[in-house]
Scaffold this active site. Sequence first.
Site, PDB file in Angstrom:
ATOM      1  NE  ARG A 197      23.739  -4.408  42.073  1.00 10.42           N
ATOM      2  CZ  ARG A 197      24.755  -4.230  41.252  1.00 10.42           C
ATOM      3  NH1 ARG A 197      26.000  -4.353  41.689  1.00 10.42           N
ATOM      4  NH2 ARG A 197      24.556  -3.938  39.980  1.00 10.42           N
ATOM      5  CG  HIS A 208      23.980  -5.586  34.713  1.00  9.43           C
ATOM      6  ND1 HIS A 208      23.494  -5.839  35.982  1.00  9.43           N
ATOM      7  CD2 HIS A 208      23.983  -4.227  34.579  1.00  9.43           C
ATOM      8  CE1 HIS A 208      23.220  -4.694  36.579  1.00  9.43           C
ATOM      9  NE2 HIS A 208      23.499  -3.698  35.754  1.00  9.43           N
TER      10      HIS A 208
END
Length: 451
Positions: free
Chosen positions: A120, A97
């Site tokens: 995000r 990740h």
Amino acid sequence: KGGKRYTEHGRVIIATGGFGADFTDNSLLAEVSDEWDKLEAWGTTSRAAKQSGGKKVPSPPLRSLPTTNGPHCTGDGIKLALKAGAGTYDMHCVQIHPTGIVDPAEPDAKVKFLAAEALRGSGGVVLDRDGNRFCDELGKRDYVTGRMWLHNKPPYRLCLNSKATNLISWHCEHYSARGLMKKMSGAELAKACNTTQANLQKTFDKYNKGAETGNDEFDKKFFEATPVMADDDFMVAEITPLIHYCMGGVAGDKQAHVITQDGTPIKGLYVAGEALGGVHGVNRLGGSSLLDCVVYGRVAGRTAAQELLADLSKGGAVGGASMDGINIKVSPNDKSVTVSWGKGGAAAAANGPPEDDASDEVDPNQAFYNQGVADTSGKKIEKKTYTLEQVAEHKSDDDCWVVLDGGVYDVTPFLDDHPGGRKAIMMYAGKDATEPFAMLHKPEILTKYAS
């Protein structure tokens, strides 16, 4: 039982998770690291590589990475299944990740907290050490990770302007309370990136233009919280790639049977959750891990129960079956199954299950849930009043108090059992933790489990 050792045989469901926190030399991570390095995500034809002229992603040694996984994720259940003859699927497919949060207080910690994709998705922009973008922030996890390794200009920062922060304020407040995000002015962000506010605005100008025209330099297609301006305030977290999830695991079929490498089911052995390989392919989608656990947890439980019932009822009549000590009655009309104990049918079954003379035997699960919920009916409970100054004196690992909804709780015995880790509690040791507690817990948690 009764001081004697017995061997129990029965259905076993492997649901022990992955192996993303075992960094020892004989770990499953060590075993698969060479094949992991050959994944297409790190190859010259990956999206990340193509944006660097076809250069191979310089993936570091797998075990050198930090992890989001707790100390229990050592693959023990998978190893047990392998000893029983289980096959495996996709063991080398360990997901990295891109947005593990670097804690300023513990920058080298092996276990790190995860910054959710939603940050995000709400408009967070990822900048390198010079205040420049280098990727499509909404790309897949392996793509963003690959861009970070190829670009090689850490520290990387995830930055949310005021619009993005408002879209996902709950998360920002949570990370900020943990000391993992910091509010910065545009001038402070530029200084942290060793650049000027004017140069930072140039980065944002290109980003804003891509949002307007649909022609972003890194092929980003979806934008939130634009325009981004350097004179705004930002919530900022330093981020780094880390081990997050193991797509690979024990081989299983659609009914959650553990199977050998040639597809033969191993009788009585089942698997669910992250320990089960092959469900997600080489790189799972965000948000699907708990879904996998719920779905295959139910499948495994249903299959195990159905097959146990079938074994118990072999040789009996359609409506019911009986063996030594066990009586089963199936009632198709109301779709019910009744299981009772005792020889000689229903009359004997009324006597209940066979007696167990092991007076010293304790169910460890029941003992755990009984903690703090003893019957106090008819007893006078002495209540004490504490000031916040008094609570503040109890802030050590061996003496930890917190205030929750006006009550004072000694949480010292719970520190090592807390699913969020010891640190999540110690941040509020000796303090009022009502607000951060309410972010993550339902009110009934206190009345159900706390004394």
